[in-house]
Design an enzyme around this catalytic site. Structure first.
Site, PDB file in Angstrom:
ATOM      1  N   CYS A 108      59.533  32.657  45.993  1.00  0.00           N
ATOM      2  CA  CYS A 108      60.968  32.955  45.904  1.00  0.00           C
ATOM      3  C   CYS A 108      61.170  34.406  46.314  1.00  0.00           C
ATOM      4  O   CYS A 108      60.410  35.288  45.888  1.00  0.00           O
ATOM      5  CB  CYS A 108      61.464  32.728  44.481  1.00  0.00           C
ATOM      6  N   HIS A 150      65.022  23.821  44.634  1.00  0.00           N
ATOM      7  CA  HIS A 150      64.747  25.233  44.341  1.00  0.00           C
ATOM      8  C   HIS A 150      66.027  26.062  44.468  1.00  0.00           C
ATOM      9  O   HIS A 150      66.359  26.846  43.566  1.00  0.00           O
ATOM     10  CB  HIS A 150      63.663  25.758  45.285  1.00  0.00           C
ATOM     11  N   GLU A 151      66.751  25.873  45.591  1.00  0.00           N
ATOM     12  CA  GLU A 151      67.940  26.696  45.818  1.00  0.00           C
ATOM     13  C   GLU A 151      69.043  26.367  44.818  1.00  0.00           C
ATOM     14  O   GLU A 151      69.717  27.266  44.310  1.00  0.00           O
ATOM     15  CB  GLU A 151      68.443  26.524  47.257  1.00  0.00           C
ATOM     16  N   HIS A 154      68.879  28.033  41.489  1.00  0.00           N
ATOM     17  CA  HIS A 154      69.426  29.395  41.402  1.00  0.00           C
ATOM     18  C   HIS A 154      70.873  29.376  40.912  1.00  0.00           C
ATOM     19  O   HIS A 154      71.331  30.335  40.285  1.00  0.00           O
ATOM     20  CB  HIS A 154      69.360  30.087  42.767  1.00  0.00           C
TER      21      HIS A 154
HETATM   22 NI    NI Z   1      64.338  31.302  45.181  1.00  0.00          NI
END
Ligand code: NI
Length: 186
Positions: A108, A150-151, A154
């Site tokens: 990341c 993953h995104e 966030h």
């Molecule tokens: Ni990330």
């Protein structure tokens, strides 16, 4: 258009629940998307979420249409702008209905220099909007599904480290993958 500073782990702005975008096709939104793309390309990221540049909105971008030197074994993912996303895990084999997970290495840009093994849904359906307000929906698997999860994490204030189950499979990228062509310190 500008390359923005990427917030690093420890910054509380990475831990917020991002707000939904309410107005599409605005100058502000186009500028945000442009800055996200410039910043992601500059850092050779596989994706980037608005909270990573301090913007509290449900906007992520990912994909490069070509192979990423930070993830040389990963297949190309189409460049995508995804706003106000929703993710539904799908069964890999529709007849059994079993939702499978896959383990793989993740890094990341907000946690530079490190990689860890994270379990993600192997196959997902995701939907949302692009910056013009046009709806987008896809069913994807593998690396594409991993990047989206993953995104979108966030946007929930989640970093991949929070999902690591076995810290024996976590460490410095330079030690774990000494031959990797990494331009930045990530
Ligand atoms: Ni990330």
């Amino acid at each position: 258009m500008a390359v923005r500073e990427i917030l690093k782990m420890g910054d509380s702005r990475l831990l917020r629940q991002a707000q939904p975008v309410k107005a599409f096709d605005t100058d502000e939104l186009h500028l945000l998307v442009s800055d996200l793309i410039d910043t992601m390309l500059s850092a050779q990221g596989a994706g980037l979420a608005a909270p990573q540049i301090g913007v509290d909105l449900q906007v992520v971008i990912f994909g490069t249409n070509e192979r990423n030197p930070r993830y040389p074994d990963a297949p190309p993912v189409p460049r995508t702008v995804l706003i106000n996303p929703a993710i539904t895990p799908l069964a890999v084999d529709g007849s059994t209905g079993v939702i499978a997970e896959l383990e793989d290495w993740e890094g990341c840009l907000s946690v530079p220099g490190l990689r860890g093994v994270v379990s993600r849904f192997a196959r997902i359906y995701y939907s949302g909007f692009d910056q013009y307000g046009d709806p987008l929906e896809r069913t994807v698997d593998g690396f594409h599904a991993r990047v989206v999860q993953h995104e979108c994490d966030h946007l929930q204030g989640m970093l991949y480290l929070m999902r690591i189950r076995d810290f024996r499979r976590f460490g410095f990228t330079s030690v774990l993958f000494p031959g990797l062509d990494v331009a930045q310190d990530d």
